[in-house]
Design a protein around this motif. Structure first.
Motif, PDB file in Angstrom:
ATOM      1  N   SER A   1       2.085  31.239  36.284  1.00  0.00           N
ATOM      2  CA  SER A   1       1.302  30.985  37.487  1.00  0.00           C
ATOM      3  C   SER A   1       0.065  31.863  37.493  1.00  0.00           C
ATOM      4  O   SER A   1       0.155  33.078  37.515  1.00  0.00           O
ATOM      5  CB  SER A   1       2.128  31.237  38.747  1.00  0.00           C
ATOM      6  OG  SER A   1       1.317  30.971  39.874  1.00  0.00           O
TER       7      SER A   1
ATOM      8  N   GLU B   1      -0.798  24.552  41.469  1.00  0.00           N
ATOM      9  CA  GLU B   1      -0.715  25.821  40.766  1.00  0.00           C
ATOM     10  C   GLU B   1      -1.652  25.803  39.550  1.00  0.00           C
ATOM     11  O   GLU B   1      -1.886  24.775  38.938  1.00  0.00           O
ATOM     12  CB  GLU B   1       0.707  26.077  40.302  1.00  0.00           C
ATOM     13  CG  GLU B   1       0.983  27.532  40.088  1.00  0.00           C
ATOM     14  CD  GLU B   1       2.464  27.828  40.212  1.00  0.00           C
ATOM     15  OE1 GLU B   1       3.256  26.943  39.876  1.00  0.00           O
ATOM     16  OE2 GLU B   1       2.828  28.926  40.658  1.00  0.00           O
TER      17      GLU B   1
ATOM     18  N   ASP C   1       5.940  27.138  40.055  1.00  0.00           N
ATOM     19  CA  ASP C   1       6.438  26.366  41.194  1.00  0.00           C
ATOM     20  C   ASP C   1       7.171  25.107  40.743  1.00  0.00           C
ATOM     21  O   ASP C   1       8.101  24.654  41.407  1.00  0.00           O
ATOM     22  CB  ASP C   1       5.289  25.983  42.130  1.00  0.00           C
ATOM     23  CG  ASP C   1       4.979  27.100  43.121  1.00  0.00           C
ATOM     24  OD1 ASP C   1       5.786  28.067  43.173  1.00  0.00           O
ATOM     25  OD2 ASP C   1       3.971  27.000  43.829  1.00  0.00           O
TER      26      ASP C   1
ATOM     27  N   HIS D   1      -3.480  29.636  42.740  1.00  0.00           N
ATOM     28  CA  HIS D   1      -3.442  28.271  43.253  1.00  0.00           C
ATOM     29  C   HIS D   1      -4.845  27.696  43.338  1.00  0.00           C
ATOM     30  O   HIS D   1      -5.823  28.423  43.492  1.00  0.00           O
ATOM     31  CB  HIS D   1      -2.814  28.225  44.648  1.00  0.00           C
ATOM     32  CG  HIS D   1      -1.348  28.530  44.637  1.00  0.00           C
ATOM     33  ND1 HIS D   1      -0.442  27.761  43.963  1.00  0.00           N
ATOM     34  CD2 HIS D   1      -0.643  29.516  45.223  1.00  0.00           C
ATOM     35  CE1 HIS D   1       0.773  28.261  44.131  1.00  0.00           C
ATOM     36  NE2 HIS D   1       0.675  29.342  44.884  1.00  0.00           N
TER      37      HIS D   1
END
Lengths: 1006, 96
Positions: free
Chosen positions: A422, A295, A312, A425
């Motif tokens: 977040s 992440e 996450d 990714h």
């Protein structure tokens, strides 16, 4: 919820065993966690928020992730000899008695005096070292290094030897699968079904990866249950090896990969017979990279405040370990998938205050999710600032332009103790980058994906940019089946498991940096890009203003991504900020190249068992045990163990070698010379080869004679010396120095195979097959007469340099009348099996003759007294003429090095020449001393040469040495000084001829 | 890196010793041409790409091999054995 531990409920705390508490300490204080969790989760559940201090500014840092990317929660683990610095709390499985300590704080985590470094913020910015200590201020570095090193840094390693054992092993397989998450398990399943040999490696204790924290179902069961069942099924298959706790860290040529299995890192000490770690070298026909994605954080002011955690990671702590990151939570996210964290936090009973999303609008699904979680949904906004004393207390939220990161207004505060973040990714492309072309930027995913493979690999799942669960399972199954087929296994493969997708990365915006309005002031919170190396967004802007454009330069100048975590959470963001500053797109700026290892590898794991006595193979002569049993002080000499001297009771080595050398010259001594290199040379062109190898004439050497030969390198400098014996018309025995035996052999093999293919010669190394004894001294012939039979040892029967076949106790023997010591002397060789018998027989028979066994040191004494050269004089710089053997060189033939010996520099005046030295003050002359003209030790002094070999000479009863001295041969009689400032030695020496003893050689001719 | 020795089969790099550039040739042994020997001893092209190299199977059959290798990708194009047995070891029908 009790404390920060989630009350038991379905789907939360799935991996902890609440009935088995585990006791451990953190900074000396007792704590309790549960079996099955990590050190990080146990501390989190105990309410710990501060996990360490940062590298440069000593800022308090919390727990940021739940995996190998952790930049902040670094711990020194264990005590005493097993103390290990910079371990990641997120990767440490809790065990009873674990002792962890936070790092880089003094005197304690809560009160850190070094935090004063923060006040020097602007001084410690990018390029601090270069700017401060280059040029005129360079000397200052000498003064300040000590303080700087102490103030900035990570943990400290132990100085004690490692008590544990490490192993190395090799494995070969058809398909190696790196990563045991959804894609990896699916790939392993598919590949294994074909019968291919499969290795599945994952760095965690259990297979499953992100599935372990997943709410979705696969094939009708909970994702984590499917993972567990699949892993067990695979492990039961004969053609599959499942390696948990194994990090594949490096991808090398020809599909060889390095991996470290942490066999016993999860217990206090390895059980008997178990290594701590095992290093695997895996050679795979095909590799499946199912390494997943990490992440990505978001850069904003105060983004390193303890209590800020990747979304996450928050889910992982809640679902797997039942540990709550806090009580009042906000989520700051730039894509759909992260909303699962808010949903789970609410489900676990936490208060979810707000969801802040920079995207102007979000889907109804997300809006409903926010409503169900009881959270205020704030779209089109960003967190501009995070603040708190000991840990997070307040965030400020303001409208944002999601493309530029520019915010508007002073914002609105939210009082929370936890912020889940977040920013998208980042696929783990490390191994792919090591074994392929540069990673390729994907604009939709705002991420680098694996480039073109150069080795036989394929990526699956999140590593390839497929984030959704079904996509992971599908690509995994397909890539796994393809890999098996490519490896030659075309069996039927199972269908991909069925699952329903949960939210995943979708509609992501890449918010590089939230830019707050107004002046921040240099005491205000910093916006960190690289949390482990304390690199801020303003460091990158500064580097840009100073003219840095290349990413590789940016990295080194700011040290972005250069810490132990190699920038796992920071690289892409850092690059993007740089790209923005340059007005370029991310792919145009490029990315730095990943190099092994993915995570740090212990040196012990690489060394394996090759430590201590096992560092290199030990070679012992047939007489080794006798030496040891009779006072032999054994010394490593080249690849061999040889006796340095034979110490009698109360003797020092010096006493021993003086006694041994004296006794050789008085009567007779024997030395084990089995270690000399021996090469058997046979064939019609054996004589031609020998004549080409040596620089002196060998063409006329008669059968039954030996000759001393000098070998040169191709460039004309001295290489090796030894005697060469002619045993027959087409048969020679070449001896070399102990150290060069292997190299001389390989060199001759090369010449014969590559350049002199017309010569018909065969070479065999017979060093190990023959045991050798040197017999030296006035009584040597007397001794040998009662040892050897079937040989005439008289001056006529075996003259000086004569070689004869003889017989020892019914066995073949070779005897040659050679002298290294200057005495009448012989070398006797018998088959290795008879070496000990020969030696013991000589010792017995020699008793009435007052025979002495002598070691390497006495051997050296005897040759130094005679001015014979050895390794210290043949140092790769000296020529034959330098050591006084110029006259030996043949001018009539071509030999290796012959064309180069007359090059200008090799014959120029002022070269170092071999001389003898006699101490004027009766003091030892240390080898390695330099020769100077000054009678007092002072700097600077011109070095006129150096001492190569020293001994006390029993024959001369004084200290002597050999030396290489500038124009030495014309300086005999001069007084110089041997100086060794490191030890404070400075002694007067007289320069002499290197032959100290028996100059006319009458003793050896008998 | 792995090298397929014509005599022993595919083996790990650890068994081999590098022996230098195979494209340089040693001047005739009887030659006294210093320039030619200088070139043999010191001059190397050091290409980024295709490169013929000498390798010694030191911990194997001890044969000297010519390995044609790409210095950028490390891909091996061919491996041939040198010396008296070189001809016999050339790949032929039935040879793996």
């Amino acid at each position: 919820m009790k404390g920060f531990r989630i009350s038991p409920r379905d789907g939360y705390g799935t991996e902890i065993d609440r009935s088995t508490p585990v006791n451990f300490t953190f900074d000396g204080k007792p704590f309790q966690g549960f079996r099955g969790e990590t050190l990080a989760s146990a501390l989190l559940a105990s309410g710990v928020r501060r996990f360490g201090r940062s590298f440069k500014y000593h800022r308090p840092r919390g727990l940021f992730s739940a995996g190998p990317e952790e930049p902040s929660a670094l711990m020194t683990l264990r005590l005493g000899a097993r103390r290990e610095p910079n371990t990641k709390a997120t990767m440490i499985e809790l065990f009873d008695g674990l002792a962890a300590q936070s790092q880089n704080r003094w005197p304690s985590l809560d009160l850190d005096l070094m935090a004063i470094n923060q006040l020097g913020g602007p001084l410690l910015s990018a390029g601090f070292y270069y700017k401060t200590f280059m040029g005129p201020t360079q000397k200052a570095w000498m003064v300040y290094e000590h303080f700087i090193r102490r103030a900035a840094g990570l943990g400290k390693a132990t100085h004690l030897p490692d008590p544990d054992r490490y192993e190395r092993t090799h494995a070969y397989c058809d398909v190696l699968i790196v990563g045991g998450g959804a894609a990896g398990l699916a790939a392993a399943r598919a590949a294994a079904a074909t019968g291919a040999r499969v290795i599945l490696a994952d760095e965690n204790a259990r297979m499953g990866g992100a599935l372990l924290a997943e709410a979705a179902t696969i094939n009708g069961m909970a994702a984590r249950t499917w993972a567990e069942t699949t892993a067990t099924d695979l492990d039961d298959m004969a053609n599959v090896t499942v390696l948990p706790r194994t990090t594949v860290y490096g991808y090398y040529d020809d599909n060889q990969l390095g991996a470290v299995e942490r066999v016993a890192d999860h217990v206090a000490a390895p059980p008997d017979g178990t290594p701590r770690q095992r290093h695997w070298t895996i050679t795979a026909k095909r590799v499946v990279l199912a390494t997943g994605a990490l992440e990505r954080p978001i850069v904003f002011a105060g983004n390193d405040t303890p209590g800020i955690m990747l979304a996450d990671a928050g889910r992982t702590y809640l679902r797997r370990f039942g540990a709550a990151p806090g009580r009042r939570v906000a989520l700051f996210a730039t894509h759909d998938g992260a909303y699962r964290a808010a949903r789970d936090a609410a489900e676990a009973g936490l208060e979810v205050t707000a969801i802040i999303d920079p995207r102007p609008t979000v889907s109804d699904t997300l809006a409903n999710l926010a409503m169900d979680a009881g959270a205020e949904l704030v779209t089109g906004h960003a967190v501009t600032r995070a603040e708190g004393g000991k840990s997070l207390e307040k965030i400020t939220v303001a409208p944002v332009d999601s493309l530029s990161g520019t915010t508007f207004g002073t914002g609105h505060p939210y009082h929370v103790d936890t912020l889940l973040v977040s920013g998208g990714h980042t696929p783990v492309v490390h191994l792919a980058s090591q074994a392929g072309g540069a990673p390729v930027w994907d604009d939709d995913l705002t991420a680098f994906l694996p480039g073109t493979p150069r080795e036989a690999w394929a990526a699956a799942g999140a590593c390839a940019g497929h984030y959704a669960l079904t996509a992971c399972l599908n690509t995994g199954t397909r890539v796994g089946a393809d890999a098996a087929a490519d490896a030659g296994f075309a069996g039927t493969t199972p269908e991909a498991p069925s699952a329903r997708d949960d939210l995943s990365l979708d509609e992501v915006v890449f918010l590089r940096e939230v830019k707050a309005v107004g002046k921040k002031g240099w005491l205000g919170p910093k916006s960190f890009v690289d949390l482990q190396h304390d690199v801020t967004a303003s460091d990158i802007h500064l580097a840009h203003r100073e003219g840095f454009v290349a990413v590789e330069h940016l990295k080194r100048y700011t040290t972005l991504g250069m810490a132990a975590d190699q920038g796992k959470t920071s690289n892409v963001t850092g690059l993007a900020i740089m790209a923005d500053a340059l007005g370029k797109d991310v792919p145009d700026v490029g990315t730095t190249r990943f190099r092994p290892p993915y995570t740090p590898v212990a040196i012990g794991a690489l060394a394996g068992r090759n430590v201590g006595g096992h560092f290199a193979p030990v070679r012992r002569t047939p007489m080794h045990d006798w030496h040891v049993a009779n006072g032999g002080l054994m010394l490593v000499n080249g690849p061999w163990m040889r006796p340095h001297g034979y110490l009698r009771e109360g003797e020092t080595l010096t006493d021993a070698y003086i006694r041994e050398a004296r006794q050789v010259r008085q009567s007779v001594g024997i030395a084990d010379v089995s270690t000399l290199g021996k090469i058997d040379i046979q064939g019609p062109h054996a004589g031609e080869l020998v004549n080409r190898m040596y620089s002196n004439g060998f063409a006329k050497l008669p059968i039954g004679k030996a000759r001393y030969g000098l070998m040169l390198r191709e460039d004309g400098t001295l290489y090796d010396d030894g005697t060469c014996w002619r045993l027959g018309e087409h048969h020679f025995l070449m001896t070399t120095t102990t150290a060069n035996a292997g190299l001389v052999m390989a060199n001759m093999e090369k010449l014969l195979s590559v350049y002199w293919t017309d010569l018909r010669v065969s070479l065999s190394s017979i060093t190990d097959q023959w045991a050798g004894v040197s017999v030296a001294g006035p009584n040597s012939r007397t001794l040998l007469k009662s040892i050897l039979t079937d040989v005439d040892l008289s001056d006529e029967g075996c003259p000086f340099m004569g070689v004869r076949r003889a017989c020892f106790d019914g066995h073949d023997a070779l005897v040659a009348r050679l002298s290294f010591s200057g005495e009448m002397a012989y070398e006797v060789y018998v088959g290795a099996h008879h070496g000990l018998a020969l030696w013991e027989h000589m010792v017995d028979v020699g008793k009435p003759l007052d025979l002495v066994t002598y070691g390497l040191e006495a051997l050296g004494t005897l040759r130094i007294e005679k001015g014979h050269i050895a390794g210290p004089e043949i140092d790769g710089r000296s020529t034959a003429d330098d050591v006084g053997l110029g006259k030996m060189i043949s001018r009539k033939k071509a030999f290796v090095g012959s064309t180069m010996i007359d090059r200008e520099a090799l014959i120029a005046p002022g070269r170092l020449q071999l001389v003898g030295l006699i101490a004027k003050d009766f003091q030892p002359i240390r080898s390695g001393s330099h020769l100077v003209a000054n009678s007092e030790m002072k700097e600077p002094a011109e070095s006129l040469g150096h001492v190569t070999s020293y001994t006390y000479s029993p024959a001369l009863e004084t200290h002597i040495a050999l030396a290489m001295l500038k124009d030495g041969r014309s300086r005999h009689g001069e007084t110089l000084y041997a100086t060794y400032p490191l030890r404070g030695d400075h002694g007067a020496v007289t320069v002499t001829d290197p032959v100290f003893f028996d100059k006319d050689g009458s003793r050896m001719h008998g | 890196m792995r090298i397929r020795c014509p005599h022993c089969g595919e083996r790990d790099l650890k068994e081999f010793t590098y022996g230098g550039d195979a494209s340089v040739s040693r001047p005739d042994h009887a030659s006294s041409d210093t320039k030619a020997f200088e070139a043999f001893i010191h001059h190397r092209t050091n290409p980024a790409g295709r490169h013929a190299e000498l390798w010694h199977h030191t911990a194997g059959c001890r044969q000297w091999l010519v390995v044609v290798r790409d210095t950028v990708t490390h891909d091996i194009e061919s491996v041939e054995m040198l010396g008296p047995w070189g001809e016999e070891a050339k790949p032929r029908r039935g040879w793996r």
